[in-house]
Design a protein around this motif. Structure first.
Motif, PDB file in Angstrom:
ATOM      1  N   UNK A  99      41.718 -15.259  72.202  1.00  0.00           N
ATOM      2  CA  UNK A  99      42.966 -16.010  72.051  1.00  0.00           C
ATOM      3  C   UNK A  99      43.286 -16.275  70.586  1.00  0.00           C
ATOM      4  N   UNK A 100      42.288 -16.647  69.801  1.00  0.00           N
ATOM      5  CA  UNK A 100      42.514 -16.878  68.376  1.00  0.00           C
ATOM      6  C   UNK A 100      42.917 -15.592  67.662  1.00  0.00           C
ATOM      7  N   UNK A 101      42.303 -14.476  68.019  1.00  0.00           N
ATOM      8  CA  UNK A 101      42.650 -13.201  67.396  1.00  0.00           C
ATOM      9  C   UNK A 101      44.075 -12.789  67.742  1.00  0.00           C
ATOM     10  N   UNK A 102      44.474 -12.982  68.978  1.00  0.00           N
ATOM     11  CA  UNK A 102      45.835 -12.613  69.399  1.00  0.00           C
ATOM     12  C   UNK A 102      46.864 -13.513  68.730  1.00  0.00           C
ATOM     13  N   UNK A 103      46.586 -14.818  68.675  1.00  0.00           N
ATOM     14  CA  UNK A 103      47.512 -15.743  68.010  1.00  0.00           C
ATOM     15  C   UNK A 103      47.638 -15.400  66.528  1.00  0.00           C
ATOM     16  N   UNK A 104      46.530 -15.118  65.875  1.00  0.00           N
ATOM     17  CA  UNK A 104      46.576 -14.715  64.466  1.00  0.00           C
ATOM     18  C   UNK A 104      47.375 -13.441  64.268  1.00  0.00           C
ATOM     19  N   UNK A 105      47.213 -12.485  65.164  1.00  0.00           N
ATOM     20  CA  UNK A 105      47.966 -11.230  65.084  1.00  0.00           C
ATOM     21  C   UNK A 105      49.456 -11.453  65.309  1.00  0.00           C
ATOM     22  N   UNK A 106      49.799 -12.338  66.245  1.00  0.00           N
ATOM     23  CA  UNK A 106      51.211 -12.652  66.488  1.00  0.00           C
ATOM     24  C   UNK A 106      51.845 -13.316  65.267  1.00  0.00           C
ATOM     25  N   UNK A 107      51.121 -14.238  64.651  1.00  0.00           N
ATOM     26  CA  UNK A 107      51.639 -14.900  63.448  1.00  0.00           C
ATOM     27  C   UNK A 107      51.859 -13.884  62.342  1.00  0.00           C
ATOM     28  N   UNK A 108      50.875 -13.036  62.109  1.00  0.00           N
ATOM     29  CA  UNK A 108      50.994 -12.039  61.049  1.00  0.00           C
ATOM     30  C   UNK A 108      52.083 -11.019  61.348  1.00  0.00           C
ATOM     31  N   UNK A 109      52.231 -10.614  62.593  1.00  0.00           N
ATOM     32  CA  UNK A 109      53.285  -9.676  62.970  1.00  0.00           C
ATOM     33  C   UNK A 109      54.664 -10.299  62.753  1.00  0.00           C
ATOM     34  N   UNK A 110      54.811 -11.578  63.101  1.00  0.00           N
ATOM     35  CA  UNK A 110      56.077 -12.275  62.863  1.00  0.00           C
ATOM     36  C   UNK A 110      56.407 -12.376  61.387  1.00  0.00           C
ATOM     37  N   UNK A 111      55.423 -12.705  60.568  1.00  0.00           N
ATOM     38  CA  UNK A 111      55.639 -12.788  59.114  1.00  0.00           C
ATOM     39  C   UNK A 111      55.998 -11.413  58.560  1.00  0.00           C
ATOM     40  N   UNK A 112      55.318 -10.394  59.026  1.00  0.00           N
ATOM     41  CA  UNK A 112      55.585  -9.026  58.563  1.00  0.00           C
ATOM     42  C   UNK A 112      57.021  -8.610  58.901  1.00  0.00           C
ATOM     43  N   UNK A 113      57.460  -8.959  60.097  1.00  0.00           N
ATOM     44  CA  UNK A 113      58.836  -8.614  60.484  1.00  0.00           C
ATOM     45  C   UNK A 113      59.858  -9.379  59.661  1.00  0.00           C
ATOM     46  N   UNK A 114      59.581 -10.628  59.342  1.00  0.00           N
ATOM     47  CA  UNK A 114      60.498 -11.396  58.499  1.00  0.00           C
ATOM     48  C   UNK A 114      60.598 -10.790  57.101  1.00  0.00           C
ATOM     49  N   UNK A 115      59.473 -10.430  56.528  1.00  0.00           N
ATOM     50  CA  UNK A 115      59.459  -9.888  55.175  1.00  0.00           C
ATOM     51  C   UNK A 115      60.106  -8.514  55.130  1.00  0.00           C
ATOM     52  N   UNK A 116      59.743  -7.628  56.036  1.00  0.00           N
ATOM     53  CA  UNK A 116      60.297  -6.276  56.006  1.00  0.00           C
ATOM     54  C   UNK A 116      61.753  -6.249  56.477  1.00  0.00           C
ATOM     55  N   UNK A 117      62.124  -7.192  57.336  1.00  0.00           N
ATOM     56  CA  UNK A 117      63.503  -7.254  57.801  1.00  0.00           C
ATOM     57  C   UNK A 117      64.457  -7.641  56.690  1.00  0.00           C
ATOM     58  N   UNK A 118      64.058  -8.571  55.851  1.00  0.00           N
ATOM     59  CA  UNK A 118      64.886  -8.981  54.719  1.00  0.00           C
ATOM     60  C   UNK A 118      65.026  -7.872  53.705  1.00  0.00           C
ATOM     61  N   UNK A 119      63.914  -7.177  53.461  1.00  0.00           N
ATOM     62  CA  UNK A 119      63.931  -6.118  52.473  1.00  0.00           C
ATOM     63  C   UNK A 119      64.772  -4.932  52.942  1.00  0.00           C
ATOM     64  N   UNK A 120      64.775  -4.659  54.227  1.00  0.00           N
ATOM     65  CA  UNK A 120      65.516  -3.511  54.766  1.00  0.00           C
ATOM     66  C   UNK A 120      67.024  -3.766  54.753  1.00  0.00           C
ATOM     67  N   UNK A 121      67.437  -5.046  54.832  1.00  0.00           N
ATOM     68  CA  UNK A 121      68.861  -5.361  54.896  1.00  0.00           C
ATOM     69  C   UNK A 121      69.488  -5.561  53.534  1.00  0.00           C
ATOM     70  N   UNK A 122      68.710  -5.655  52.473  1.00  0.00           N
ATOM     71  CA  UNK A 122      69.277  -5.894  51.141  1.00  0.00           C
ATOM     72  C   UNK A 122      69.502  -4.635  50.385  1.00  0.00           C
TER      73      UNK A 122
END
Length: 88
Positions: free
Chosen positions: A65-88
């Motif tokens: 559960x801790x590994x999955x939650x950590x992966x979800x957090x990191x995946x969400x952060x990755x999408x936020x960072x790459x999403x902003x960069x792709x739209x600019x």
């Protein structure tokens, strides 16, 4: 748990996180695997900091559960960072 156990756990946790949060991610499968490995480690640190408990063995539900939650957090952060960069 050894380094090989962390890698396997991270790969599987990354795949589960990707199944929970489907979508197109830049980088594909390799980036998802790396995010899963780092996310598993992040989940372990978060669990230790918040709950003051050590991770269990490879087959312990708390570890997964801790590994999955950590992966979800990191995946969400990755999408936020790459999403902003792709739209600019």
């Amino acid at each position: 748990m050894g380094i090989l156990g962390w890698i396997v756990l991270g790969l599987l946790a990354g795949a589960i996180a990707k199944a929970i949060m489907p979508g197109n991610d830049p980088g594909g499968f390799i980036i998802t695997m790396l995010l899963g490995i780092v996310g598993a480690i992040l989940g372990g640190f978060i669990g230790s900091a918040l709950f003051g408990t050590d991770l269990g063995s490879f087959f312990d539900l708390r570890t997964w559960l801790l590994a999955i939650v950590g992966s979800l957090i990191l995946l969400g952060i990755y999408r936020l960072v790459t999403g902003r960069r792709a739209h600019t």
